[in-house]
Design a protein around this motif. Structure first.
Motif, PDB file in Angstrom:
ATOM      1  N   HIS A 100      -4.568 -45.254  24.888  1.00  0.00           N
ATOM      2  CA  HIS A 100      -5.137 -44.855  26.180  1.00  0.00           C
ATOM      3  C   HIS A 100      -4.241 -45.257  27.350  1.00  0.00           C
ATOM      4  O   HIS A 100      -4.116 -44.512  28.309  1.00  0.00           O
ATOM      5  CB  HIS A 100      -6.542 -45.449  26.357  1.00  0.00           C
ATOM      6  CG  HIS A 100      -7.260 -44.885  27.524  1.00  0.00           C
ATOM      7  ND1 HIS A 100      -7.483 -45.594  28.670  1.00  0.00           N
ATOM      8  CD2 HIS A 100      -7.800 -43.652  27.743  1.00  0.00           C
ATOM      9  CE1 HIS A 100      -8.115 -44.839  29.539  1.00  0.00           C
ATOM     10  NE2 HIS A 100      -8.331 -43.659  29.004  1.00  0.00           N
ATOM     11  N   HIS A 101      -3.651 -46.439  27.286  1.00  0.00           N
ATOM     12  CA  HIS A 101      -2.711 -46.898  28.311  1.00  0.00           C
ATOM     13  C   HIS A 101      -1.426 -47.338  27.610  1.00  0.00           C
ATOM     14  O   HIS A 101      -1.398 -48.404  26.999  1.00  0.00           O
ATOM     15  CB  HIS A 101      -3.286 -48.081  29.110  1.00  0.00           C
ATOM     16  CG  HIS A 101      -4.330 -47.685  30.098  1.00  0.00           C
ATOM     17  ND1 HIS A 101      -5.655 -47.551  29.756  1.00  0.00           N
ATOM     18  CD2 HIS A 101      -4.251 -47.385  31.416  1.00  0.00           C
ATOM     19  CE1 HIS A 101      -6.347 -47.189  30.824  1.00  0.00           C
ATOM     20  NE2 HIS A 101      -5.527 -47.072  31.834  1.00  0.00           N
ATOM     21  N   SER A 102      -0.402 -46.520  27.721  1.00  0.00           N
ATOM     22  CA  SER A 102       0.870 -46.849  27.087  1.00  0.00           C
ATOM     23  C   SER A 102       1.541 -48.009  27.819  1.00  0.00           C
ATOM     24  O   SER A 102       1.124 -48.398  28.914  1.00  0.00           O
ATOM     25  CB  SER A 102       1.797 -45.627  27.116  1.00  0.00           C
ATOM     26  OG  SER A 102       2.208 -45.381  28.456  1.00  0.00           O
ATOM     27  N   ASP A 103       2.586 -48.545  27.221  1.00  0.00           N
ATOM     28  CA  ASP A 103       3.342 -49.606  27.884  1.00  0.00           C
ATOM     29  C   ASP A 103       3.911 -49.119  29.219  1.00  0.00           C
ATOM     30  O   ASP A 103       3.976 -49.875  30.182  1.00  0.00           O
ATOM     31  CB  ASP A 103       4.475 -50.105  26.980  1.00  0.00           C
ATOM     32  CG  ASP A 103       3.965 -50.822  25.738  1.00  0.00           C
ATOM     33  OD1 ASP A 103       2.734 -51.020  25.613  1.00  0.00           O
ATOM     34  OD2 ASP A 103       4.800 -51.185  24.893  1.00  0.00           O
ATOM     35  N   VAL A 104       4.293 -47.852  29.272  1.00  0.00           N
ATOM     36  CA  VAL A 104       4.813 -47.278  30.519  1.00  0.00           C
ATOM     37  C   VAL A 104       3.733 -47.290  31.601  1.00  0.00           C
ATOM     38  O   VAL A 104       4.033 -47.455  32.783  1.00  0.00           O
ATOM     39  CB  VAL A 104       5.374 -45.860  30.283  1.00  0.00           C
ATOM     40  CG1 VAL A 104       5.765 -45.190  31.584  1.00  0.00           C
ATOM     41  CG2 VAL A 104       6.564 -45.925  29.341  1.00  0.00           C
ATOM     42  N   ALA A 105       2.460 -47.161  31.211  1.00  0.00           N
ATOM     43  CA  ALA A 105       1.371 -47.238  32.196  1.00  0.00           C
ATOM     44  C   ALA A 105       1.350 -48.609  32.867  1.00  0.00           C
ATOM     45  O   ALA A 105       1.088 -48.712  34.067  1.00  0.00           O
ATOM     46  CB  ALA A 105       0.027 -46.949  31.531  1.00  0.00           C
TER      47      ALA A 105
END
Length: 152
Positions: A100-105
């Motif tokens: 749902h929330h990638s590291d890039v997020a």
């Protein structure tokens, strides 16, 4: 109205419905979350929102990320990313799972700040003094905490 305009309108309507549905699926009230926060009224101000099990051993990258987290993030997101009542949400929570929330997020959140959308803590401001590489190490720390707590 020609078919091109109808198609454009349909895309916007369907996209809006999809966004709404996705946001509702990831609401903090989701009772399927593997870590359940206590009712906010039951917690003292600044109290941890969730109990976080810490891995017996962290990877080298996660240990560096932990130092960065403690320096730049823990004042709001609490010790071991457990959140703080009335301050900021826990990052060891199903909402922040990698799907749902990638590291890039996390990188974008630190760089640009975040408009409140899952929790009612208000907007998150940008974080001064961290590089993208710093945030990727912090994300590694958060991911290892999440894994220890059954969030994949």
């Amino acid at each position: 109205m020609n078919n091109t305009y109808k198609a454009i309108i349909a895309v916007f309507v369907l996209g809006g419905l999809g966004f709404y549905w996705t946001a509702r699926q990831a609401s903090p009230e989701d009772t399927s979350a593997s870590i359940q926060p206590a009712a906010p009224s039951a917690l003292a101000s600044n109290a941890p929102i969730v109990d976080v099990a810490v891995p017996a051993e962290l990877s080298a990258d996660a240990r560096m990320g932990q130092r960065g987290f403690e320096a730049k993030c823990a004042s709001c997101h609490g010790t071991h990313a457990a959140g703080q009542t009335g301050v900021a949400p826990p990052l060891v929570h199903k909402i922040y799972e990698p799907n749902h929330h990638s590291d890039v997020a996390f990188v974008l959140a630190a760089k640009n700040g975040v408009r409140a959308h899952h929790w009612q803590f208000g907007n998150m401001p940008p974080v001064d003094g961290v590089t993208n590489a710093d945030v990727m190490l912090i994300a590694r720390y958060i991911r290892e905490l999440q894994q220890e707590n059954g969030i994949f």
